[in-house]
Scaffold this active site. Sequence first.
Site, PDB file in Angstrom:
ATOM      1  N   SER A   1      -1.061   6.364  14.364  1.00  0.00           N
ATOM      2  CA  SER A   1      -1.558   7.740  14.337  1.00  0.00           C
ATOM      3  C   SER A   1      -0.411   8.721  14.160  1.00  0.00           C
ATOM      4  CB  SER A   1      -2.306   8.074  15.628  1.00  0.00           C
ATOM      5  OG  SER A   1      -2.700   9.435  15.624  1.00  0.00           O
TER       6      SER A   1
ATOM      7  N   HIS B   1     -42.324  -2.108  33.703  1.00  0.00           N
ATOM      8  CA  HIS B   1     -40.910  -2.473  33.614  1.00  0.00           C
ATOM      9  C   HIS B   1     -40.248  -2.645  34.985  1.00  0.00           C
ATOM     10  CE1 HIS B   1     -40.754  -2.111  29.300  1.00  0.00           C
ATOM     11  NE2 HIS B   1     -41.286  -0.905  29.349  1.00  0.00           N
TER      12      HIS B   1
ATOM     13  N   GLU C   1      -9.896  12.668  19.281  1.00  0.00           N
ATOM     14  CA  GLU C   1      -9.434  13.639  18.280  1.00  0.00           C
ATOM     15  C   GLU C   1     -10.618  14.427  17.722  1.00  0.00           C
ATOM     16  OE1 GLU C   1      -8.036  13.038  13.732  1.00  0.00           O
ATOM     17  OE2 GLU C   1      -6.803  11.991  15.210  1.00  0.00           O
ATOM     18  N   TYR C   2     -11.723  13.736  17.413  1.00  0.00           N
ATOM     19  CA  TYR C   2     -12.939  14.429  16.955  1.00  0.00           C
ATOM     20  C   TYR C   2     -13.373  15.457  17.988  1.00  0.00           C
ATOM     21  CZ  TYR C   2     -14.377  11.408  12.991  1.00  0.00           C
ATOM     22  OH  TYR C   2     -14.481  10.760  11.790  1.00  0.00           O
TER      23      TYR C   2
ATOM     24  N   GLY D   1       0.818  -1.203   0.000  1.00  0.00           N
ATOM     25  CA  GLY D   1       0.000   0.000   0.000  1.00  0.00           C
ATOM     26  C   GLY D   1       0.848   1.247   0.000  1.00  0.00           C
ATOM     27  N   LEU D   2       0.956   1.878  -1.176  1.00  0.00           N
ATOM     28  CA  LEU D   2       1.855   3.028  -1.310  1.00  0.00           C
ATOM     29  C   LEU D   2       1.102   4.342  -1.527  1.00  0.00           C
ATOM     30  CD1 LEU D   2       4.752   1.444  -3.407  1.00  0.00           C
ATOM     31  CD2 LEU D   2       4.780   2.098  -0.984  1.00  0.00           C
TER      32      LEU D   2
ATOM     33  N   MET E   1       0.556   7.684   3.346  1.00  0.00           N
ATOM     34  CA  MET E   1       0.961   7.103   4.632  1.00  0.00           C
ATOM     35  C   MET E   1       1.926   5.945   4.416  1.00  0.00           C
ATOM     36  SD  MET E   1      -0.156   8.329   7.624  1.00  0.00           S
ATOM     37  CE  MET E   1      -0.371   6.940   8.734  1.00  0.00           C
ATOM     38  N   GLY E   2       1.604   5.076   3.466  1.00  0.00           N
ATOM     39  CA  GLY E   2       2.452   3.925   3.199  1.00  0.00           C
ATOM     40  C   GLY E   2       3.839   4.330   2.729  1.00  0.00           C
TER      41      GLY E   2
ATOM     42  N   ASN F   1      -6.995   1.926   9.566  1.00  0.00           N
ATOM     43  CA  ASN F   1      -8.013   2.217  10.575  1.00  0.00           C
ATOM     44  C   ASN F   1      -9.135   1.176  10.525  1.00  0.00           C
ATOM     45  OD1 ASN F   1      -7.067   4.469  11.961  1.00  0.00           O
ATOM     46  ND2 ASN F   1      -7.790   5.889  10.398  1.00  0.00           N
TER      47      ASN F   1
ATOM     48  N   ARG G   1     -20.341  17.307  12.788  1.00  0.00           N
ATOM     49  CA  ARG G   1     -19.872  17.091  11.417  1.00  0.00           C
ATOM     50  C   ARG G   1     -21.044  16.752  10.496  1.00  0.00           C
ATOM     51  NH1 ARG G   1     -13.821  14.430  11.217  1.00  0.00           N
ATOM     52  NH2 ARG G   1     -12.981  15.465  13.076  1.00  0.00           N
TER      53      ARG G   1
ATOM     54  N   LYS H   1      -6.931   2.721  19.096  1.00  0.00           N
ATOM     55  CA  LYS H   1      -6.782   3.715  18.025  1.00  0.00           C
ATOM     56  C   LYS H   1      -8.128   4.358  17.698  1.00  0.00           C
ATOM     57  CE  LYS H   1      -4.881   5.927  14.528  1.00  0.00           C
ATOM     58  NZ  LYS H   1      -5.934   6.274  13.585  1.00  0.00           N
TER      59      LYS H   1
ATOM     60  N   HIS I   1      -8.812   6.831  20.379  1.00  0.00           N
ATOM     61  CA  HIS I   1      -7.928   7.972  20.100  1.00  0.00           C
ATOM     62  C   HIS I   1      -8.573   8.888  19.065  1.00  0.00           C
ATOM     63  CE1 HIS I   1      -5.094   9.857  17.287  1.00  0.00           C
ATOM     64  NE2 HIS I   1      -4.259  10.008  18.295  1.00  0.00           N
ATOM     65  N   ASN I   2      -9.079   8.302  17.991  1.00  0.00           N
ATOM     66  CA  ASN I   2      -9.684   9.114  16.938  1.00  0.00           C
ATOM     67  C   ASN I   2     -10.957   9.787  17.413  1.00  0.00           C
ATOM     68  OD1 ASN I   2      -7.596   8.018  15.439  1.00  0.00           O
ATOM     69  ND2 ASN I   2      -8.856   7.628  13.644  1.00  0.00           N
TER      70      ASN I   2
END
Length: 475
Positions: free
Chosen positions: A129, A454, A190-191, A10-11, A14-15, A103, A287, A183, A186-187
Amino acid sequence: MEKADIGLIGLAVMGQNLALNINDHGFRLAVFNRTTSKVDDFINGSASGTKIIGTHSIEEFVNTLESPRRILLMVKAGAVVDHFIELLLPHLQTGDIIMDGGNSLYTDTTRRVNALAEQGIIYLGTGISGGEEGARNGPSIMPGGNKKGWRQVKDLLQGISAKVNGEPCCDWIGEEGAGHYVKMVHNGIEYGDMQLICEAYQFLREGLSLSVDEIADIFSQWNAGELNSYLIEITSHILRVKDADGAPLVDKILDTAGQKGTGKWTAINSLELGIPLTLIGEAVFARFLSALKAERVKAAKVLSGPDTRFDYSPEDKDNYINAVKDALYASKIISYTQGYMLMREAANAYKWNLNYGGIALMWRGGCIIRSQFLDSIKQAYSKNPKLESLLLDDFFQQAIAASQSGWRKTVARAVESGIPVPGFAAALTFYDGYRMASVPANLLQAQRDYFGAHTFERIDQPRGQFFHHEWTNED
């Protein structure tokens, strides 16, 4: 031909940056990409002069690797990961290792860990990350999965990771999908961080009528104190950038936010586990709301509300700026509090052994949410590894107490002025609910029992005993 220590598939950006990072740390690397022309472009471009080996088929790629093979997938999460696993399997041997650095959803990782273990293949879900810069210069890396593979990849992953005070921002997270789960959280945080920063910006811009340059200076000042973080730092940089006409570039950017799903996954999981992840949930919803641009433009023409700009005396300017700073800091504490509550519940539900202080250390460098703040989280869990909530730690109690007045002032003024602050408000509402020994859920339980039988528990009876009342028989 000399064999490669590791292979990367995967290039995309990021890769490629990770490949260069791996090469810089003395590991011999082979690369492959589904579009093979991208391999040649990389080898003849940014990888020119390195020892990176370009390959043009899966068979060639696998045969280039030293045994046991270590393969890092940097491809799009979902079906693409499964596709490459299927392509690789016929060429692999017992004990070979596949690491997924994308991810991926943690449940997919758990499935792959277990399925591949039955075939003798070691699978690691490896959260990474740091974006492009982190990938190139040292990201935060969160490995989990089949622990049989950790010893064989530890030198590589810790070698290429970010370092803080000489410590690698990478360590073993836990079993199954734990690495990708952490992760994901973490994201989600981050949001939340990004949403809170945007709310502070809008309050300063719309409420106080400050210029973009003034706000850039404010964020720079904040970054020198307890709010020191990567996101605060880059925000001050962003606000200083001018377009060709000299106007702030930020004002030319369409106000519709994108996402790749990890924040949404975090919010969904909080519902599944019953954890009130209110701030991150509001960040995701914000968002979604931003994406309704055409509807918002129509609504702006017909829906009434107060003028967002309010009057204040010159001497009150600094008071309001400091109040916004307090709101941002206190809300950030709540965001991490909720994120750690979610990880604690996930560890219980999925039988993972998570090191909460260690996770804070891994987030101190390389990743998007890196900040000074994380040292305090590490210290809190060092004092009490079984800490139920960050809000029960002395440091965070004192920080909230010191920030509370400005936090409330900001939310109240924003509501009066029609400035949306869903993150600030959700954080404050959670805090007020959490500090209440009694909440009106007793009335809610009575309502549920009234219309649906209930049942409910009583405060004058032992827990676990349930009662029903015939409400309609009352005179």
